[in-house]
Design a protein around this motif. Sequence first.
Motif, PDB file in Angstrom:
ATOM      1  N   ALA A  19       0.827  -1.209   0.000  1.00  0.00           N
ATOM      2  CA  ALA A  19       0.000   0.000   0.000  1.00  0.00           C
ATOM      3  C   ALA A  19       0.859   1.256   0.000  1.00  0.00           C
ATOM      4  O   ALA A  19       0.558   2.238  -0.698  1.00  0.00           O
ATOM      5  N   ALA A  20       1.951   1.247   0.777  1.00  0.00           N
ATOM      6  CA  ALA A  20       2.841   2.406   0.826  1.00  0.00           C
ATOM      7  C   ALA A  20       3.536   2.613  -0.514  1.00  0.00           C
ATOM      8  O   ALA A  20       3.666   3.758  -0.989  1.00  0.00           O
ATOM      9  N   ASP A  21       3.996   1.532  -1.142  1.00  0.00           N
ATOM     10  CA  ASP A  21       4.615   1.650  -2.471  1.00  0.00           C
ATOM     11  C   ASP A  21       3.636   2.263  -3.467  1.00  0.00           C
ATOM     12  O   ASP A  21       3.979   3.157  -4.253  1.00  0.00           O
ATOM     13  N   TRP A  22       2.420   1.746  -3.444  1.00  0.00           N
ATOM     14  CA  TRP A  22       1.390   2.220  -4.377  1.00  0.00           C
ATOM     15  C   TRP A  22       1.079   3.692  -4.153  1.00  0.00           C
ATOM     16  O   TRP A  22       1.015   4.489  -5.106  1.00  0.00           O
ATOM     17  N   LEU A  23       0.904   4.066  -2.881  1.00  0.00           N
ATOM     18  CA  LEU A  23       0.536   5.450  -2.581  1.00  0.00           C
ATOM     19  C   LEU A  23       1.684   6.410  -2.875  1.00  0.00           C
ATOM     20  O   LEU A  23       1.471   7.494  -3.442  1.00  0.00           O
TER      21      LEU A  23
ATOM     22  N   ALA B 118      17.096  13.092   0.562  1.00  0.00           N
ATOM     23  CA  ALA B 118      17.306  12.395   1.833  1.00  0.00           C
ATOM     24  C   ALA B 118      16.226  12.718   2.861  1.00  0.00           C
ATOM     25  O   ALA B 118      16.323  12.268   4.005  1.00  0.00           O
ATOM     26  N   ASP B 119      15.197  13.452   2.468  1.00  0.00           N
ATOM     27  CA  ASP B 119      14.122  13.825   3.393  1.00  0.00           C
ATOM     28  C   ASP B 119      13.558  12.572   4.065  1.00  0.00           C
ATOM     29  O   ASP B 119      13.058  11.656   3.396  1.00  0.00           O
ATOM     30  N   ALA B 120      13.644  12.515   5.396  1.00  0.00           N
ATOM     31  CA  ALA B 120      13.201  11.331   6.139  1.00  0.00           C
ATOM     32  C   ALA B 120      11.712  11.086   6.003  1.00  0.00           C
ATOM     33  O   ALA B 120      11.230   9.984   6.313  1.00  0.00           O
ATOM     34  N   ARG B 121      10.969  12.074   5.569  1.00  0.00           N
ATOM     35  CA  ARG B 121       9.532  11.902   5.418  1.00  0.00           C
ATOM     36  C   ARG B 121       9.160  11.144   4.148  1.00  0.00           C
ATOM     37  O   ARG B 121       8.023  10.711   3.997  1.00  0.00           O
ATOM     38  N   ARG B 122      10.122  10.974   3.261  1.00  0.00           N
ATOM     39  CA  ARG B 122       9.857  10.243   2.020  1.00  0.00           C
ATOM     40  C   ARG B 122       9.712   8.750   2.299  1.00  0.00           C
ATOM     41  O   ARG B 122      10.378   8.187   3.161  1.00  0.00           O
ATOM     42  N   TRP B 123       8.843   8.102   1.534  1.00  0.00           N
ATOM     43  CA  TRP B 123       8.770   6.648   1.583  1.00  0.00           C
ATOM     44  C   TRP B 123       9.897   6.101   0.723  1.00  0.00           C
ATOM     45  O   TRP B 123      10.080   6.495  -0.421  1.00  0.00           O
ATOM     46  N   LYS B 124      10.682   5.175   1.298  1.00  0.00           N
ATOM     47  CA  LYS B 124      11.829   4.614   0.593  1.00  0.00           C
ATOM     48  C   LYS B 124      11.459   3.259  -0.012  1.00  0.00           C
ATOM     49  O   LYS B 124      10.791   2.456   0.606  1.00  0.00           O
ATOM     50  N   TYR B 125      11.933   3.035  -1.223  1.00  0.00           N
ATOM     51  CA  TYR B 125      11.667   1.768  -1.906  1.00  0.00           C
ATOM     52  C   TYR B 125      12.750   0.726  -1.606  1.00  0.00           C
ATOM     53  O   TYR B 125      12.676  -0.408  -2.073  1.00  0.00           O
ATOM     54  N   THR B 126      13.756   1.125  -0.860  1.00  0.00           N
ATOM     55  CA  THR B 126      14.812   0.200  -0.421  1.00  0.00           C
ATOM     56  C   THR B 126      15.064   0.459   1.060  1.00  0.00           C
ATOM     57  O   THR B 126      14.576   1.438   1.631  1.00  0.00           O
TER      58      THR B 126
END
Length: 228
Positions: free
Chosen positions: A84-88, A122-130
Amino acid sequence: MTAADDLDTITERWAALQERAGTRPATTWPPVMGITRLMTDEERTAHAAERADTDPDAPGPRPTPVDINVLDVMTTIETGLVTAADWLANRIQRPAFVAPTGRGWSDDVHRAAVLLAAKDAADARRWKYTGSRTAPDAAEWLACRLRDQPGPFRKLDAGERQAVAAVATSCAGLIRKTLGDARQRAYVPHPCPVCDGQLVVEGGDGASPVVLCEDCGRTWTEAPSNAA
């Protein structure tokens, strides 16, 4: 309770779920209770053999002290939340800034642009894909998006909110059910000893389980222990 609250439940109770997975299951569902009195002799014998096999003092190799059912639940929850996080993120997360190259650090404007791009990426609020992509990571990130917290994102539309809410409700429900927070209901594979009607057992939420007949309405509860 909102979908964001459901996601908070996942974050807060994940450690308890991990602890449950690392121990031998303490209870079964449906609970045995007085249902054993309704079993056949063969079923009672099989049940006794199962109890003996799990007795830590019984001879022979011991089963692995891991609850496979809980591990399966954890995998289901984590897969659902991370997906869900990847999709969003693919829909609402703004790409990081890209600075022009080849102008060297002597150019103050270029240097500032490079630093800004690096900080944005590097914004920590970003969702990381790795990297770290655990269920609590995804639950916390999704909860922040539902609450419209600031960051390199646009706000969710109604459809996105509904999709995330559906995942949150399902995963939180699995945690509550597994940890005994949700009341469960299951059919008993034995007829009512009074009217031959359908028996059901309700419990699993910390309260004493109850067996009841859907036809005649009679109920049975577990007898209190006389042990000190």
